[in-house]
Design a protein around this motif. Structure first.
Motif, PDB file in Angstrom:
ATOM      1  N   CYS A  61       0.352  -2.616   5.613  1.00 53.48           N
ATOM      2  CA  CYS A  61      -1.604  -3.875   5.067  1.00 53.48           C
ATOM      3  C   CYS A  61      -1.827  -2.961   4.022  1.00 53.48           C
ATOM      4  CB  CYS A  61      -2.165  -3.375   6.485  1.00 53.48           C
ATOM      5  SG  CYS A  61      -1.598  -4.782   7.552  1.00 53.48           S
ATOM      6  N   ILE A  62      -1.476  -1.477   3.995  1.00 54.01           N
ATOM      7  CA  ILE A  62      -2.135  -0.665   2.538  1.00 54.01           C
ATOM      8  C   ILE A  62      -1.767  -1.207   1.653  1.00 54.01           C
ATOM      9  CG2 ILE A  62      -2.616   1.104   1.620  1.00 54.01           C
ATOM     10  CD1 ILE A  62      -2.868   2.452   4.497  1.00 54.01           C
ATOM     11  N   SER A  63      -0.491  -1.360   1.329  1.00 53.92           N
ATOM     12  CA  SER A  63       0.514  -1.072   0.171  1.00 53.92           C
ATOM     13  C   SER A  63       0.914  -2.962   0.334  1.00 53.92           C
ATOM     14  CB  SER A  63       2.339  -0.890   0.636  1.00 53.92           C
ATOM     15  OG  SER A  63       3.156  -1.330   1.783  1.00 53.92           O
ATOM     16  N   GLY A  64       0.165  -3.283   1.103  1.00 50.52           N
ATOM     17  CA  GLY A  64       0.783  -5.211   0.999  1.00 50.52           C
ATOM     18  C   GLY A  64       2.327  -5.715   0.902  1.00 50.52           C
ATOM     19  N   THR A  65       2.888  -4.475   1.728  1.00 48.35           N
ATOM     20  CA  THR A  65       4.613  -4.531   1.868  1.00 48.35           C
ATOM     21  C   THR A  65       4.385  -6.095   3.068  1.00 48.35           C
ATOM     22  OG1 THR A  65       5.134  -2.966   0.665  1.00 48.35           O
ATOM     23  CG2 THR A  65       7.008  -3.746   1.832  1.00 48.35           C
ATOM     24  N   PRO A  66       6.003  -6.947   3.019  1.00 49.76           N
ATOM     25  CA  PRO A  66       6.708  -7.310   3.473  1.00 49.76           C
ATOM     26  C   PRO A  66       6.740  -6.471   5.261  1.00 49.76           C
ATOM     27  CG  PRO A  66       7.056  -8.217   2.085  1.00 49.76           C
ATOM     28  CD  PRO A  66       6.646  -7.088   2.244  1.00 49.76           C
ATOM     29  N   THR A  67       6.697  -6.928   6.671  1.00 49.57           N
ATOM     30  CA  THR A  67       6.899  -5.442   8.094  1.00 49.57           C
ATOM     31  C   THR A  67       8.693  -5.890   7.764  1.00 49.57           C
ATOM     32  OG1 THR A  67       7.328  -7.533   9.096  1.00 49.57           O
ATOM     33  CG2 THR A  67       4.841  -6.463   9.012  1.00 49.57           C
ATOM     34  N   ASP A  68       9.236  -5.886   7.196  1.00 52.92           N
ATOM     35  CA  ASP A  68      10.271  -5.939   7.515  1.00 52.92           C
ATOM     36  C   ASP A  68      10.872  -5.781   5.779  1.00 52.92           C
ATOM     37  OD1 ASP A  68      10.422  -8.112   5.582  1.00 52.92           O
ATOM     38  OD2 ASP A  68      11.309  -9.507   5.839  1.00 52.92           O
ATOM     39  N   GLY A  69      10.530  -4.404   5.066  1.00 51.64           N
ATOM     40  CA  GLY A  69      11.026  -3.509   4.438  1.00 51.64           C
ATOM     41  C   GLY A  69      10.381  -2.883   3.688  1.00 51.64           C
ATOM     42  N   PHE A  70      10.146  -2.390   2.623  1.00 58.73           N
ATOM     43  CA  PHE A  70       9.148  -1.216   2.520  1.00 58.73           C
ATOM     44  C   PHE A  70       9.066  -0.969   0.696  1.00 58.73           C
ATOM     45  CE2 PHE A  70      14.087   0.481   2.537  1.00 58.73           C
ATOM     46  CZ  PHE A  70      14.394   1.703   1.345  1.00 58.73           C
ATOM     47  N   LYS A  71       7.765  -0.710   0.418  1.00 56.92           N
ATOM     48  CA  LYS A  71       8.352  -0.992  -0.979  1.00 56.92           C
ATOM     49  C   LYS A  71       7.756   1.013  -1.453  1.00 56.92           C
ATOM     50  CE  LYS A  71       4.300  -3.467  -2.864  1.00 56.92           C
ATOM     51  NZ  LYS A  71       3.015  -3.358  -2.562  1.00 56.92           N
TER      52      LYS A  71
END
Length: 184
Positions: free
Chosen positions: A110-120
């Motif tokens: 939620c902080i980064s806005g990254t979808p839950t199926d990956g990583f930023k």
């Protein structure tokens, strides 16, 4: 009261997610430490395993994390491996280590806005790896590894994730400082 106020009145913005993230990581760490203390200190003799005193220690441990009634409803009789499974791997108990890690990972996304199926970033990657390992473990894996060893590794991973959060979100990046100095 403070947690209730924060939960029911604060907007679900980045600041709220950071507060949740910190609370969840601390809760996971403290749950692992409480369980580790029980394992090492409260039961000084192998002969006491299964005794009434052992039962009282496990019951007190569950009560210390406000989990006694929930445990009894889900598992019935108090059994050391059941308590370990409940406190480490339960998907629904808010003080289990797995639950805290899963929810902390959700906060990071939620902080980064990254979808839950990956990583930023590296912290999301480390959190996802930890959650995945726990999600596909069972209590027999933990016991065969050794409860203390498993909990010790868990605490080190949580500390590493906390360090990565600091590096990723709270430290000034060197190239940002260099860019602003070169523009002056």
């Amino acid at each position: 009261m403070l947690y209730g106020l924060a939960d029911s009145t604060v907007a679900r913005t980045e600041g709220w997610y950071f507060r949740q993230l910190g609370q969840l990581l601390e809760r996971a760490d403290k749950t692992s430490r409480i369980l580790d203390v029980k394992y090492h200190i409260l039961l000084p003799s192998v002969y006491e395993v299964g005794s009434p005193m052992d039962f009282l220690h496990w019951m007190a441990l569950l009560k210390s994390v406000t989990g006694f009634n929930t445990y009894r409803r889900l598992y019935g009789n108090i059994d050391p491996s059941g308590v370990v499974e409940f406190m480490v791997l339960n998907k629904y108990f808010p003080r289990s280590i797995y639950y805290c890690i899963k929810e902390a990972e959700r906060c990071l996304h939620c902080i980064s806005g990254t979808p839950t199926d990956g990583f930023k970033n590296s912290v999301e990657k480390a959190m996802g790896e930890m959650r995945s390992r726990m999600e596909y473990s069972d209590v027999d894996d933990i016991i065969s590894e050794g409860l203390h060893e498993y909990l010790d590794k868990t605490q080190l991973k949580i500390n590493h994730i906390s360090d990565l959060i600091d590096i990723t979100y709270f430290r000034i990046k060197e190239n940002t400082v260099t860019q602003s100095q070169s523009q002056s």
